[in-house]
Design a protein around this motif. Structure first.
Motif, PDB file in Angstrom:
ATOM      1  N   LEU A  82      65.792 -65.328  10.086  1.00 51.26           N
ATOM      2  CA  LEU A  82      65.197 -64.999   8.789  1.00 51.26           C
ATOM      3  C   LEU A  82      65.426 -66.132   7.800  1.00 51.26           C
ATOM      4  N   TRP A  83      66.636 -66.682   7.809  1.00 55.00           N
ATOM      5  CA  TRP A  83      66.963 -67.807   6.919  1.00 55.00           C
ATOM      6  C   TRP A  83      66.084 -69.015   7.242  1.00 55.00           C
ATOM      7  N   SER A  95      78.224 -81.036   4.524  1.00 55.32           N
ATOM      8  CA  SER A  95      77.789 -79.964   3.624  1.00 55.32           C
ATOM      9  C   SER A  95      78.544 -78.664   3.862  1.00 55.32           C
ATOM     10  N   LEU A  96      79.282 -78.590   4.987  1.00 55.85           N
ATOM     11  CA  LEU A  96      80.064 -77.389   5.310  1.00 55.85           C
ATOM     12  C   LEU A  96      81.520 -77.740   5.596  1.00 55.85           C
ATOM     13  N   SER A  97      81.977 -78.826   5.005  1.00 54.41           N
ATOM     14  CA  SER A  97      83.312 -79.341   5.317  1.00 54.41           C
ATOM     15  C   SER A  97      84.442 -78.567   4.654  1.00 54.41           C
ATOM     16  N   SER A  98      84.182 -77.960   3.494  1.00 51.41           N
ATOM     17  CA  SER A  98      85.252 -77.269   2.773  1.00 51.41           C
ATOM     18  C   SER A  98      85.173 -75.761   2.981  1.00 51.41           C
ATOM     19  N   PRO A  99      86.308 -75.057   2.890  1.00 54.49           N
ATOM     20  CA  PRO A  99      86.313 -73.604   3.051  1.00 54.49           C
ATOM     21  C   PRO A  99      85.337 -72.892   2.110  1.00 54.49           C
ATOM     22  N   GLN A 100      85.277 -73.348   0.849  1.00 52.73           N
ATOM     23  CA  GLN A 100      84.392 -72.694  -0.105  1.00 52.73           C
ATOM     24  C   GLN A 100      82.929 -72.876   0.258  1.00 52.73           C
ATOM     25  N   LYS A 101      82.576 -74.059   0.765  1.00 48.79           N
ATOM     26  CA  LYS A 101      81.199 -74.301   1.184  1.00 48.79           C
ATOM     27  C   LYS A 101      80.826 -73.427   2.374  1.00 48.79           C
ATOM     28  N   GLN A 102      81.794 -73.196   3.266  1.00 47.04           N
ATOM     29  CA  GLN A 102      81.555 -72.343   4.427  1.00 47.04           C
ATOM     30  C   GLN A 102      81.341 -70.891   4.001  1.00 47.04           C
ATOM     31  N   ASP A 116      75.058 -67.050   1.560  1.00 50.92           N
ATOM     32  CA  ASP A 116      73.649 -67.439   1.465  1.00 50.92           C
ATOM     33  C   ASP A 116      72.834 -66.893   2.642  1.00 50.92           C
ATOM     34  N   LEU A 117      73.461 -66.830   3.818  1.00 53.72           N
ATOM     35  CA  LEU A 117      72.801 -66.293   5.005  1.00 53.72           C
ATOM     36  C   LEU A 117      72.722 -64.769   4.986  1.00 53.72           C
ATOM     37  N   GLY A 118      73.422 -64.149   4.035  1.00 51.79           N
ATOM     38  CA  GLY A 118      73.409 -62.691   3.940  1.00 51.79           C
ATOM     39  C   GLY A 118      74.389 -62.020   4.885  1.00 51.79           C
ATOM     40  N   PHE A 135      81.603 -57.632   5.629  1.00 47.74           N
ATOM     41  CA  PHE A 135      80.561 -58.068   6.552  1.00 47.74           C
ATOM     42  C   PHE A 135      79.290 -57.297   6.204  1.00 47.74           C
ATOM     43  N   THR A 136      78.146 -57.957   6.290  1.00 47.54           N
ATOM     44  CA  THR A 136      76.893 -57.284   5.978  1.00 47.54           C
ATOM     45  C   THR A 136      75.755 -57.999   6.680  1.00 47.54           C
ATOM     46  N   PHE A 137      74.531 -57.547   6.436  1.00 46.08           N
ATOM     47  CA  PHE A 137      73.324 -58.170   6.949  1.00 46.08           C
ATOM     48  C   PHE A 137      72.343 -58.356   5.806  1.00 46.08           C
ATOM     49  N   PRO A 138      71.407 -59.303   5.938  1.00 43.52           N
ATOM     50  CA  PRO A 138      70.333 -59.369   4.938  1.00 43.52           C
ATOM     51  C   PRO A 138      69.514 -58.074   4.976  1.00 43.52           C
ATOM     52  N   LYS A 139      69.124 -57.605   3.821  1.00 41.85           N
ATOM     53  CA  LYS A 139      68.298 -56.399   3.715  1.00 41.85           C
ATOM     54  C   LYS A 139      68.943 -55.193   4.392  1.00 41.85           C
TER      55      LYS A 139
END
Length: 216
Positions: free
Chosen positions: A37-38, A106-113, A119-121, A142-146
């Motif tokens: 979806l992303w 772009s995913l190197s830091s814990p906060q970015k991860q 962002d992926l939902g 834990f969840t899912f988009p929509k």
């Protein structure tokens, strides 16, 4: 999974009854659905300037998703903390060193991860005081988009199971019958078991019966 109680006035409210429990391999399948979806959305709305940039972003995100799924066995609760996520990631990356696995800058830091999973939902900040920033939160659902689209189905399935049990003569039904007669029986029985709403009674012959917990 957070977001399964349709009586909640806001999908993001922190309610313990707004949780359903899912087996890890089923959740992993949903994670891939969220990734696809992303990808569809990124093709339409991505800030990347070229098709090559978009494909690179999607490839990097796919690698990150693979790491997240491989780390799921280390995260078995209904919520997860930032430190739990990082420990699980570090453990998995150590195991994959032989494959020269590395995360992009772009995913190197814990906060970015964490931000990427939101962002992926796939994660939702556990908000006690209506905080909206992931940087002010260290615990996540834990969840899912929509997720709200399936909330009604889960709520109705729970209600059906409760009704059947309450109407039965001894407030119990054979587990195999309950799970086979209801389309969502297997999922809801495991969900209610994990939440302590029902219990399993085993007869001397080994048959399992689902029984309501006292007071339910």
């Amino acid at each position: 999974l957070h977001g399964t109680n349709t009586s909640s006035s806001s999908w993001e409210e922190d309610r313990e009854d707004d949780v359903a429990v899912m087996e890890t391999h089923h959740y992993a399948q949903g994670v891939w659905d969220a990734f696809h979806l992303w990808c569809c959305n990124s093709n339409t709305y991505s800030s990347a300037t070229t098709k090559c940039d978009i494909e690179q972003q999607q490839h990097q995100t796919k690698q990150f998703i693979q790491l997240f799924i491989a780390s799921l066995p280390h995260m078995t609760g209904t919520t997860v903390t930032e430190s739990m996520i990082q420990n699980a990631f570090m453990s998995q990356m150590q195991q994959q060193k032989q494959h020269s696995f590395t995360l992009p800058a772009s995913l190197s830091s814990p906060q970015k991860q964490i931000d990427k999973l939101i962002d992926l939902g796939l994660l939702l900040p556990k908000q006690n005081h209506h905080r909206t920033s992931s940087s002010s939160c260290s615990t996540y659902w834990f969840t899912f988009p929509k997720m709200g689209l399936s909330a009604k189905q889960i709520a109705k399935a729970r209600s059906r199971i409760f009704t059947k049990l309450r109407r039965s003569m001894y407030k119990e039904i054979k587990r195999s019958v309950l799970e086979s007669k209801d389309p969502d029986g297997v999922f809801v029985v495991r969900d209610l078991l994990s939440r302590g709403k029902i219990k399993i009674c085993v007869t001397t012959s080994g048959e399992e019966f689902v029984r309501l917990v006292d007071g339910m």
